[in-house]
Motif scaffolding. Structure first.
Motif, PDB file in Angstrom:
ATOM      1  N   ILE A 162       0.828  -1.214   0.000  1.00  0.00           N
ATOM      2  CA  ILE A 162       0.000   0.000   0.000  1.00  0.00           C
ATOM      3  C   ILE A 162       0.863   1.265   0.000  1.00  0.00           C
ATOM      4  O   ILE A 162       0.362   2.362   0.245  1.00  0.00           O
ATOM      5  CB  ILE A 162      -1.013   0.029   1.176  1.00  0.00           C
ATOM      6  N   THR A 188      -0.189   5.056  -0.805  1.00  0.00           N
ATOM      7  CA  THR A 188      -1.608   5.287  -0.572  1.00  0.00           C
ATOM      8  C   THR A 188      -1.745   6.661   0.069  1.00  0.00           C
ATOM      9  O   THR A 188      -0.941   7.038   0.923  1.00  0.00           O
ATOM     10  CB  THR A 188      -2.195   4.203   0.357  1.00  0.00           C
ATOM     11  N   LYS A 191      -7.020   6.957  -1.338  1.00  0.00           N
ATOM     12  CA  LYS A 191      -6.710   6.609  -2.729  1.00  0.00           C
ATOM     13  C   LYS A 191      -5.540   5.635  -2.738  1.00  0.00           C
ATOM     14  O   LYS A 191      -4.498   5.905  -2.139  1.00  0.00           O
ATOM     15  CB  LYS A 191      -6.375   7.857  -3.542  1.00  0.00           C
ATOM     16  N   PHE A 192      -5.739   4.543  -3.442  1.00  0.00           N
ATOM     17  CA  PHE A 192      -4.765   3.462  -3.462  1.00  0.00           C
ATOM     18  C   PHE A 192      -4.018   3.446  -4.791  1.00  0.00           C
ATOM     19  O   PHE A 192      -4.607   3.696  -5.844  1.00  0.00           O
ATOM     20  CB  PHE A 192      -5.476   2.133  -3.200  1.00  0.00           C
ATOM     21  N   TRP A 242     -10.589   2.568  -4.852  1.00  0.00           N
ATOM     22  CA  TRP A 242      -9.771   1.450  -5.312  1.00  0.00           C
ATOM     23  C   TRP A 242      -9.417   1.701  -6.746  1.00  0.00           C
ATOM     24  O   TRP A 242      -9.107   1.185  -7.588  1.00  0.00           O
ATOM     25  CB  TRP A 242     -10.510   0.122  -5.133  1.00  0.00           C
TER      26      TRP A 242
END
Length: 133
Positions: free
Chosen positions: A69, A72, A95-96, A133
């Motif tokens: 992650i 992120t 927000k990834f 995602w």
């Protein structure tokens, strides 16, 4: 031993020191509440604590499940309420950087929504969390 020591410096400014590391944070009252707005306000720190905590707990879960992650991001909008003046709502926008499986998404969502700060906030504070995602 104290965790944080805070000194009031005058003109609605404080300096908080994290005792273990010596790291310092300044706060100012916001412009809409008689302050200079030259630093985080105490309620800004509340919002920042929520986002930092969510990312940290997701990071722990991600490490345990070999999910990347890194990068992120978390943007938080703080909405104040009146009578009494308080934080009324925190809008969290995560927000990834990459795509994840449904299982990975569930792991990360559960981690974010069970972070200690999220669980410690008063139930009257509306928390809107958006996972992009």
């Amino acid at each position: 031993m104290a965790t944080i020591e805070i000194i009031y410096q005058g003109t609605l400014r404080t300096q908080a020191t994290h005792v273990q590391s010596g790291t310092k944070i300044l706060t100012d009252a916001p412009i809409d509440n008689q302050g200079k707005g030259e630093a985080f306000s105490p309620t800004d720190l509340l919002a920042a604590s929520l986002g930092s905590c969510m990312l940290t707990i997701m990071g722990i879960a991600a490490r345990e499940h070999q999910i990347n992650i890194e990068n992120t991001t978390c943007a938080i909008t703080k909405i104040m309420a009146a009578s009494p003046r308080r934080v009324g709502e925190l809008k969290v926008d995560l927000k990834f950087p990459e795509k994840y499986s449904d299982k990975q998404q569930k792991i990360l969502e559960k981690a974010a929504l069970t972070c200690p700060v999220y669980l410690s906030l008063h139930p009257d504070i509306k928390k809107s969390v958006n996972f992009n995602w």
